[in-house]
Design a protein around this motif. Structure first.
Motif, PDB file in Angstrom:
ATOM      1  N   LEU A 141       9.457   2.330  -0.776  1.00  0.00           N
ATOM      2  CA  LEU A 141       9.354   3.280  -1.886  1.00  0.00           C
ATOM      3  C   LEU A 141      10.073   2.759  -3.124  1.00  0.00           C
ATOM      4  N   TYR A 190       1.518   4.015  -0.102  1.00  0.00           N
ATOM      5  CA  TYR A 190       0.168   3.770   0.397  1.00  0.00           C
ATOM      6  C   TYR A 190      -0.432   2.454  -0.062  1.00  0.00           C
ATOM      7  N   ALA A 200       9.485   9.678  -5.761  1.00  0.00           N
ATOM      8  CA  ALA A 200       8.692   8.584  -6.314  1.00  0.00           C
ATOM      9  C   ALA A 200       7.464   9.117  -7.042  1.00  0.00           C
ATOM     10  N   LEU A 201       6.928  10.280  -6.600  1.00  0.00           N
ATOM     11  CA  LEU A 201       5.780  10.851  -7.296  1.00  0.00           C
ATOM     12  C   LEU A 201       6.194  11.490  -8.607  1.00  0.00           C
ATOM     13  N   TYR A 214       9.287  10.814 -10.380  1.00  0.00           N
ATOM     14  CA  TYR A 214       9.903   9.848 -11.283  1.00  0.00           C
ATOM     15  C   TYR A 214       9.117   8.560 -11.192  1.00  0.00           C
ATOM     16  N   SER A 215       9.271   7.686 -12.196  1.00  0.00           N
ATOM     17  CA  SER A 215       8.833   6.316 -11.980  1.00  0.00           C
ATOM     18  C   SER A 215       9.979   5.584 -11.290  1.00  0.00           C
ATOM     19  N   SER A 216       9.634   4.503 -10.580  1.00  0.00           N
ATOM     20  CA  SER A 216      10.656   3.893  -9.740  1.00  0.00           C
ATOM     21  C   SER A 216      11.689   3.136 -10.562  1.00  0.00           C
ATOM     22  N   ARG A 265      -3.112  10.784  -2.636  1.00  0.00           N
ATOM     23  CA  ARG A 265      -3.356  10.661  -4.076  1.00  0.00           C
ATOM     24  C   ARG A 265      -3.499   9.204  -4.473  1.00  0.00           C
ATOM     25  N   ARG A 266      -4.532   8.553  -3.994  1.00  0.00           N
ATOM     26  CA  ARG A 266      -4.770   7.181  -4.410  1.00  0.00           C
ATOM     27  C   ARG A 266      -5.504   7.203  -5.738  1.00  0.00           C
ATOM     28  N   ARG A 267      -4.964   6.459  -6.680  1.00  0.00           N
ATOM     29  CA  ARG A 267      -5.648   6.374  -7.968  1.00  0.00           C
ATOM     30  C   ARG A 267      -6.287   5.008  -8.072  1.00  0.00           C
ATOM     31  N   LYS A 277      -6.798   1.908  -9.912  1.00  0.00           N
ATOM     32  CA  LYS A 277      -6.102   1.230 -11.005  1.00  0.00           C
ATOM     33  C   LYS A 277      -7.104   0.478 -11.871  1.00  0.00           C
ATOM     34  N   PRO A 278      -6.819   0.299 -13.162  1.00  0.00           N
ATOM     35  CA  PRO A 278      -7.748  -0.412 -14.044  1.00  0.00           C
ATOM     36  C   PRO A 278      -8.039  -1.825 -13.561  1.00  0.00           C
ATOM     37  N   ASN A 279      -6.989  -2.566 -13.109  1.00  0.00           N
ATOM     38  CA  ASN A 279      -7.240  -3.947 -12.694  1.00  0.00           C
ATOM     39  C   ASN A 279      -8.030  -3.985 -11.395  1.00  0.00           C
ATOM     40  N   ALA A 283       9.483  10.242  -1.132  1.00  0.00           N
ATOM     41  CA  ALA A 283       8.119  10.164  -1.633  1.00  0.00           C
ATOM     42  C   ALA A 283       7.920  11.155  -2.770  1.00  0.00           C
TER      43      ALA A 283
END
Lengths: 195, 100
Positions: B77, B84, A74-75, A77-79, A179-181, A183-185, A71
């Motif tokens: 992941l 989440y 993933a935070l 780096y981008s996947s 940390r839920r962001r 999203k624009p959509n 996790a």
């Protein structure tokens, strides 16, 4: 005899994995090898009849900590480049290597004062161990003595440890999972629904 | 008979380790580590029958659960980049770099 074969083989697998973890440059592969390392050492603990340590190692080492490390990857780096290479090290290894070698040599020197492995006359075997060995089965009914001590005689202590771990888990979830962001959509869909 | 089974499982673990160390892609390593976990479970089960300690089978069951959940979490992941959201398209769920 087969006990020794299993022990030696698993330990040599652990050495191979440790060397590979040190040499490997891809952080994702290192995390995967960590999980394999934990599983193999948990199997080694089971073979050595330490069931509780093996439970802890499998749950924490192979389960939780590899997911937490992934996790974090993933935070940060981008996947898409999760398999990205770590930068090669630039510092010289000699100072930390010599510190580690000297500390290890001192620790090995310190083991000469310890009683030999499994010595029944060792001080740690003379206090409460005979009582547990004789009375744990009639008093608790648990076949493994270590499990009886951890889960029955020290039950409140274990309950406190569980509370600490639960609190730490909640804190980690608040820090990493919270940390839920927006999203624009997602915003656009919500706006459509309101309109 | 159990001895031969234990040695065969150890050789299989060695093969899976070789794939995990050399594996070129991420998925090779994930499959190899899942394989190592499964073979460890088998090793514990065979060892439980070999030493006649049948309480080890419960430990093998718990290992199975941990191995399964761990692989699902790792794949989630890799697919989404986080743990989440429950979306399916990975490009919607990329962690953004320059947000405030």
């Amino acid at each position: 005899m087969i006990d020794n074969i299993v022990d030696i083989t698993l330990l040599s697998f652990l050495v191979i994995l440790a060397l590979a973890i040190i040499r490997m440059r891809s952080l994702f592969a290192v995390v995967m090898l960590f999980s394999g390392f934990s599983f193999l050492s948990a199997g080694l603990f089971v073979v050595m009849d330490a069931a509780d340590v093996a439970f802890t190692e499998a749950a924490v080492g192979a389960g939780i900590s590899s997911v937490l490390m992934l996790a974090t990857l993933a935070l940060t780096y981008s996947s898409k480049n999760a398999d990205k290479e770590e930068k090669p090290t630039t510092h010289k290894p000699w100072l930390p290597l010599s510190v580690v070698v000297i500390t290890g040599a001192l620790l090995i020197y310190g083991t000469y004062d310890l009683p030999s492995f499994g010595d029944p006359e060792a001080p740690s075997q003379l206090h409460v161990a005979p009582y547990y060995l004789e009375n744990s089965m009639p008093e608790t009914g648990v076949p493994n003595v270590v499990t009886a001590v951890l889960a029955s005689y020290r039950g409140f202590d274990t309950l406190g440890e569980v509370t600490v771990i639960f609190t730490a888990g909640i804190a980690v979830l608040l820090l990493i999972g919270g940390r839920r962001r927006v999203k624009p959509n997602v915003k656009k869909n919500g706006g459509d629904r309101e309109a | 008979m159990y001895t031969v089974a234990i040695i065969a499982i150890l050789i299989t673990i060695l093969l899976a380790l070789a794939r995990a160390l050399s594996g070129p892609t991420v998925y090779d390593r994930i499959a190899a580590m899942n394989m190592v976990g499964t073979k460890t479970i088998l090793l514990i089960a065979v060892y439980a029958f070999f030493t006649d300690r049948h309480d080890l089978l419960d430990i093998a069951l718990v290992y199975t659960l941990i191995n399964f959940i761990g692989v699902v979490a790792v794949l989630k992941l890799i697919e989404q980049g986080n743990l989440y959201t429950d979306g399916e398209s990975p490009e919607d769920n990329q962690p953004e770099v320059n947000d405030k």
